[in-house]
Design an enzyme around this catalytic site. Structure first.
Site, PDB file in Angstrom:
ATOM      1  N   CYS A 240     -13.096   1.030 -28.305  1.00 31.84           N
ATOM      2  CA  CYS A 240     -14.449   1.555 -28.442  1.00 31.84           C
ATOM      3  C   CYS A 240     -15.153   1.603 -27.089  1.00 31.84           C
ATOM      4  O   CYS A 240     -16.033   0.795 -26.797  1.00 31.84           O
ATOM      5  CB  CYS A 240     -15.227   0.733 -29.469  1.00 31.84           C
ATOM      6  SG  CYS A 240     -14.545   1.040 -31.098  1.00 31.84           S
ATOM      7  N   GLU A 241     -14.689   2.507 -26.277  1.00 31.92           N
ATOM      8  CA  GLU A 241     -15.262   2.768 -24.948  1.00 31.92           C
ATOM      9  C   GLU A 241     -15.035   4.241 -24.691  1.00 31.92           C
ATOM     10  O   GLU A 241     -13.937   4.752 -24.956  1.00 31.92           O
ATOM     11  CB  GLU A 241     -14.479   2.007 -23.853  1.00 31.92           C
ATOM     12  CG  GLU A 241     -14.666   0.536 -23.818  1.00 31.92           C
ATOM     13  CD  GLU A 241     -15.971   0.089 -23.181  1.00 31.92           C
ATOM     14  OE1 GLU A 241     -16.599   0.879 -22.453  1.00 31.92           O
ATOM     15  OE2 GLU A 241     -16.365  -1.057 -23.450  1.00 31.92           O
TER      16      GLU A 241
ATOM     17  N   PRO B 168       5.069  -4.853  -0.389  1.00 29.92           N
ATOM     18  CA  PRO B 168       4.703  -3.840  -1.374  1.00 29.92           C
ATOM     19  C   PRO B 168       4.807  -4.361  -2.807  1.00 29.92           C
ATOM     20  O   PRO B 168       5.563  -5.296  -3.077  1.00 29.92           O
ATOM     21  CB  PRO B 168       5.726  -2.737  -1.146  1.00 29.92           C
ATOM     22  CG  PRO B 168       6.899  -3.437  -0.560  1.00 29.92           C
ATOM     23  CD  PRO B 168       6.378  -4.605   0.201  1.00 29.92           C
ATOM     24  N   GLY B 169       4.056  -3.757  -3.689  1.00 29.34           N
ATOM     25  CA  GLY B 169       4.153  -4.066  -5.120  1.00 29.34           C
ATOM     26  C   GLY B 169       4.477  -2.783  -5.869  1.00 29.34           C
ATOM     27  O   GLY B 169       5.592  -2.538  -6.297  1.00 29.34           O
ATOM     28  N   ARG B 170       3.473  -1.906  -5.910  1.00 26.53           N
ATOM     29  CA  ARG B 170       3.588  -0.643  -6.645  1.00 26.53           C
ATOM     30  C   ARG B 170       4.874   0.117  -6.334  1.00 26.53           C
ATOM     31  O   ARG B 170       5.558   0.600  -7.225  1.00 26.53           O
ATOM     32  CB  ARG B 170       2.390   0.234  -6.260  1.00 26.53           C
ATOM     33  CG  ARG B 170       2.361   1.605  -6.875  1.00 26.53           C
ATOM     34  CD  ARG B 170       1.358   2.519  -6.154  1.00 26.53           C
ATOM     35  NE  ARG B 170       0.153   1.823  -5.782  1.00 26.53           N
ATOM     36  CZ  ARG B 170      -0.855   1.573  -6.609  1.00 26.53           C
ATOM     37  NH1 ARG B 170      -0.803   2.005  -7.847  1.00 26.53           N
ATOM     38  NH2 ARG B 170      -1.906   0.915  -6.195  1.00 26.53           N
TER      39      ARG B 170
ATOM     40  N   GLY C  57       0.794  -1.232   0.000  1.00 24.89           N
ATOM     41  CA  GLY C  57       0.000   0.000   0.000  1.00 24.89           C
ATOM     42  C   GLY C  57       0.820   1.273   0.000  1.00 24.89           C
ATOM     43  O   GLY C  57       0.257   2.359   0.088  1.00 24.89           O
TER      44      GLY C  57
ATOM     45  N   ARG D 152      -5.541   1.671 -15.785  1.00 24.62           N
ATOM     46  CA  ARG D 152      -5.696   2.438 -14.541  1.00 24.62           C
ATOM     47  C   ARG D 152      -6.457   3.758 -14.707  1.00 24.62           C
ATOM     48  O   ARG D 152      -7.319   4.070 -13.889  1.00 24.62           O
ATOM     49  CB  ARG D 152      -4.326   2.692 -13.898  1.00 24.62           C
ATOM     50  CG  ARG D 152      -3.597   1.407 -13.505  1.00 24.62           C
ATOM     51  CD  ARG D 152      -2.371   1.687 -12.663  1.00 24.62           C
ATOM     52  NE  ARG D 152      -2.736   2.113 -11.335  1.00 24.62           N
ATOM     53  CZ  ARG D 152      -2.605   3.335 -10.883  1.00 24.62           C
ATOM     54  NH1 ARG D 152      -2.056   4.269 -11.628  1.00 24.62           N
ATOM     55  NH2 ARG D 152      -2.990   3.637  -9.668  1.00 24.62           N
TER      56      ARG D 152
ATOM     57  N   TYR E 193       0.831  -2.543 -12.300  1.00 25.38           N
ATOM     58  CA  TYR E 193      -0.545  -2.692 -12.758  1.00 25.38           C
ATOM     59  C   TYR E 193      -0.742  -2.141 -14.170  1.00 25.38           C
ATOM     60  O   TYR E 193      -1.768  -1.568 -14.485  1.00 25.38           O
ATOM     61  CB  TYR E 193      -1.528  -2.053 -11.755  1.00 25.38           C
ATOM     62  CG  TYR E 193      -1.308  -2.565 -10.363  1.00 25.38           C
ATOM     63  CD1 TYR E 193      -1.670  -3.876 -10.052  1.00 25.38           C
ATOM     64  CD2 TYR E 193      -0.678  -1.799  -9.402  1.00 25.38           C
ATOM     65  CE1 TYR E 193      -1.421  -4.384  -8.778  1.00 25.38           C
ATOM     66  CE2 TYR E 193      -0.421  -2.306  -8.134  1.00 25.38           C
ATOM     67  CZ  TYR E 193      -0.788  -3.596  -7.835  1.00 25.38           C
ATOM     68  OH  TYR E 193      -0.542  -4.093  -6.597  1.00 25.38           O
TER      69      TYR E 193
END
Ligand code: ADP
Ligand code: ASP
Ligand code: MG
Length: 865
Positions: A814-815, A745-747, A708, A783, A844
């Protein structure tokens, strides 16, 4: 000296309390007056407040404080001391004024605290300060005249005002006349000094403009004289997007129209008195807010020719708000109910601010800066109201207001703001009919600490368009030099290599191993942490996994697929360095994980009950939900009732009993409450809570506080303060020495190490919006679409060019949410074929990429230079 002339152009300079309390500031005032007179060939009126703190003292005396005599003596001493600092003869300059102040103390009206006596007491501060200023500046060689504001500003009688308001919170005539202007200009000196805060009452005595009212005095002078401009000199370099003393990331508002400035002032920005704008607006006199300590800074200018920019400009807070809730049986559509209610407010001289109504309830708020709302007045009002309804007074409340144009069309961007308020008890929500504000009323105690959070959310969500530099200037923190300079990002250094890689095909992620190592080593240096794991869901590229294992990190997986990836990438890795922390995984994944020998974390009792034979005799970690979460977006908040993660704290005992029955040994306790958590206190609290459970369980050796850790995606985000974090963990560890501490942690480890390269495909203009399309879309980096996340975007092909044009940067999917960023500043020459770079995409990014719309997955590349 200029010849007096009815058409003399005036400039009004107003100096607040702190601006007149020091000698060197008076030197600045003198210089500014001279400069303005010369620059604009104008005449200057200086309007001053009392020395700082003096009006507070006078207010206490006017309120009948028991120690009034001592307070008067202290005020006298304070002014004498200041005269000594200015090297002026106290008796000659202030003798008479100080005698008048003393006389008010023993005035026969003091006993009854007659309103006219109170006004005279309150007005002494400005009479003293302006007299001092006139003497000092004259001594410095400036030709300056003193004038009594009460000769020029006359209080208006407004219908239905209470006697208190008519004397102590007055408005003045701002029209004036040619005769008045001519008479004013008759005064012989080119520069004049006068008082803020005071005006002439209809009876010839003194009237007061209300706390902070010197700004309004300046505005009245500006309007009456049809001045060239009114400058408000204070202790901050302009109006900010929030009170900068409460929100250091508040942005300077460089330019505002009268209406937005009015709204910001009315809703609590003390820097400008709310009544000061209308006189200038009506007379088309531009205003500026400037800093006396830093006169060179440009400040805020307020005028009528500003191109409106939609979006939230400021968030402000008013304290001391009183809510009056009126409950009436069967009042629904009863003719005249509201008329009866409001007649009583009128009777007590109270003007109502916000109004909310329901079938059987009407609630209104009273703002203490506009009303005398003491307990006597409220008791009398309640007594009258209780004849027609049930009354409840809720106080003290705080009104927190978002101000900006087009508030209604911004609501969809305010989901985080609503969520934050959702954690508090909101008494009332009100949206102004001019579409300029949205106000939340909560208990005053709950408002503490909320503004910095809300301000950050407004920026992150795009509701406050800080990238628009026609309105938003630098941050307060930046202006004060309190911003740590950021290192040049690695991708700027590696630019030519990246451009080459882009030629080999885009979209392409590129990861920079030295940056990963740097982050890993920073975490490894934190002494209280015993075990470190990398959450591979952020980015499971094999080279990143190997690098982090070499740096001493274990790996944390959330699926069997991730476990396979780990042992493929690092075959020699001991399973003891691997955690398996799945959510709602099928039985087979648990079995496979035990088969591999990794540490399994479980977060529910049901699995033990349903598949006892899978878990019997095993060693497990337990993940608990501490009942509260946090994080950069609602969708990554992983704690609390609404979250699917973690065993409810209420069921820990049940889990422990079920585990004992199966001969399971619980050795680790884990919680992870969200991602991108910025509140440092969060970690300490979590450690304390986990340690409490760990002691109860008895066999726990390790506490895992999850990940986090945030990274500064936006230029407005401060880098996470690792030192402060480490210090907090150290303190917590000292309290709970029995447990080893783990993080995962990752991010934090990989986000800044990755960029996404894409090629510009088309540049299209539609209805005034320019869009640059990329060959990467939300399928490559989801994201922004999923979390409204901010990623900086650069035109790598044209890095040396100025970012002067505004583009929406979009993908080919197409969004309608396939947008990487809106109103981004890029070189005006941005064209198809340019290599565009999306930064901080190492976490991510690829790991959440998809082949939606049958588009290929992006390519990946690793740099180790
Ligand atoms: P003065 O004595 O010069 O009249 P004030 O104290 O009345 O000054 O107003 C300046 C103060 O207003 C600042 O020091 C700051 O703390 C406060 N303030 C509140 N909101 C804002 C805002 N949005 N922008 C700037 N200042 C603000
Ligand atoms: N001196 C007055 C006050 O402190 C007015 C002002 O400074 O604006 O409220
Ligand atoms: Mg003020």
């Amino acid at each position: 000296m200029s010849a007096s002339h009815p058409h003399d152009r005036w400039i009004v300079l107003k100096f607040g309390g702190t601006s007149v309390s020091r000698r060197h500031r008076w030197d600045t005032i003198g210089k500014l007056a001279k400069k303005r007179a010369e620059e604009h060939q104008a005449r200057v009126v200086i309007v001053v407040s009392a020395l700082s703190g003096v009006t507070n003292e006078l207010t206490a005396i006017a309120d009948g404080a028991a120690d009034s005599a001592q307070r008067i003596a202290a005020l006298e001493a304070r002014h004498r001391e200041f005269l000594a600092e200015l090297e002026l003869d106290a008796e000659a300059v202030l003798g008479e004024r100080l005698a008048a102040l003393r006389a008010l103390g023993s005035d026969p009206r003091a006993g009854s605290r007659a309103l006219d006596w109170q006004a005279e007491v309150l007005g002494q501060g400005e009479l003293l300060s302006s007299t001092i200023g006139a003497a000092y500046l004259a001594g410095q060689g400036l030709e300056i005249g003193w004038c009594d504001a009460r000769q020029w500003l006359s209080a208006l009688a407004i219908p239905n005002q209470s006697a208190w308001s008519q004397r102590l919170s007055v408005s003045c005539d701002a029209q004036g006349s040619e005769e008045l202007r001519a008479a004013f200009s008759q005064q012989p000196t080119r520069v004049l000094i006068s008082q803020g805060f005071i005006a002439r009452h209809a009876d010839g005595g003194t009237a007061i403009l209300g706390r902070g009212g010197s700004d309004t005095s300046a505005a009245y002078f500006g309007a009456l004289l049809k001045a060239r401009r009114v400058e408000i000199w204070t202790d901050v370099p302009g109006m900010f997007s929030a009170n900068p003393r409460e929100v250091p990331d508040a942005r300077l508002l460089t330019r505002l129209d009268y209406f937005e400035a009015q709204e910001i002032a009315t809703t609590g920005a003390k820097v400008l008195h709310p009544r000061s704008i209308k006189p200038c607006r009506d007379a088309s006199v531009p205003m500026a807010i400037l800093d006396t300590e830093r006169p060179e800074l440009p400040g805020t200018s307020i005028d009528g020719s500003v191109e409106p920019v939609p979006g939230v400009k400021a968030i402000s807070r008013r304290n001391g708000i009183v809510l009056v809730s009126m409950e009436g049986i069967g009042m629904w559509q009863q003719v005249g109910f509201l008329a009866d209610v409001f007649a009583l407010f009128k009777k007590h001289g109270l003007s109502v601010d916000l109004i909310g109504s329901a079938e059987t309830n009407v609630t209104v708020s009273l703002d203490p800066s506009e009303n005398l709302v003491n307990t006597d007045v409220l008791a009398a009002l309640s007594a009258d109201l209780s004849e027609i309804c049930r009354v409840k007074v809720i106080a003290p409340c705080a009104a927190i207001t978002l101000v900006g144009r087009g508030m209604r069309s911004l609501l969809h961007k305010l989901s985080d703001v609503w969520a934050t308020f959702g954690k508090e008890r909101v008494h009332m929500i009100s949206q102004s009919s001019n579409d300029l504000n949205l106000t939340f009323v909560i208990d005053e105690a709950d408002a503490d600490g909320l503004l910095p959070i809300l301000h950050g959310e407004l920026i992150d969500s795009g509701a406050m368009p800080v990238e628009d530099d026609t309105v938003f200037g630098p941050r307060w923190r930046e202006i004060n030099g309190a911003v740590r300079p950021r290192a040049t990002p690695w991708w700027q250094v590696q630019r030519s290599r990246l451009l080459e890689l882009a030629q080999a095909g885009t979209p392409r992620y590129v990861y920079h191993l030295p940056t990963v190592r740097e982050r890993a080593r920073a975490l490894a240096a934190i002494a209280p942490i015993d075990q470190r794991y990398y959450a591979i869901k952020a980015n499971s590229h094999p080279m990143l996994l190997r690098t982090l294992v070499e740096e001493g990190f274990g790996l944390e997986c959330v699926s069997y697929g991730e476990l396979q990836r780990v042992f493929e990438a690092v075959p020699e890795l001991s399973p003891r360095r691997v955690l398996f922390t799945p959510s709602f995984a099928p039985r087979a994944e648990y079995e496979a994980a035990f088969g591999l020998g990794v540490t399994v974390t479980l977060d529910n009792v049901e699995a033990l009950q349903r598949w006892p034979e899978v878990f019997r005799g095993r060693t497990l970690w337990l993940r608990v939900d501490l009942g509260h979460g946090d994080g950069h977006h609602e969708k990554v908040n992983t704690g609390g009732k609404a979250s699917k993660f973690g065993l409810s704290a209420a069921r820990v005992d049940e889990f422990v009993a079920a585990a004992r029955a199966l001969d399971i040994t619980l050795t680790g306790l884990h919680a992870h409450l969200g991602s991108g958590v910025e509140a440092e206190g969060h970690w300490r609290l979590m450690c304390d809570e986990l340690a409490g459970f760990a002691r109860r369980i008895g066999t726990i050796e390790i506490i895992d506080i999850g990940g986090g850790l945030p990274i500064p995606y936006h230029a407005d985000d401060e880098p996470f303060d690792l030192d402060a974090w480490a210090k907090g963990l150290e303190e917590v560890k000292a309290v709970h020495p029995a447990f080893r501490l783990a993080i995962e942690p990752g991010r934090y480890l990989v986000a800044e190490a990755g960029v996404l390269l894409a090629a510009a495909t088309q540049v299209i203009e539609k209805d005034g919006i320019r869009r640059v399309g990329l060959d990467a879309g939300m399928n490559a980096l989801i994201r922004p679409a999923l979390y409204d996340a901010w990623h900086d975007i650069a035109n790598l092909s044209r890095l040396e060019e100025q970012d002067t044009a505004s583009f929406d940067v979009v993908g080919p999917i197409c969004e309608s949410s396939d947008v990487f960023g809106r109103r981004r500043k890029l070189p005006a020459t941005t064209a198809p074929g340019d290599v565009m770079l999306i930064s901080d995409a190492g976490a991510y990014g690829y790991s959440m990429a998809s082949t939606y719309n049958q588009r290929d997955l992006p390519k990946e590349e690793v740099l180790d230079v």
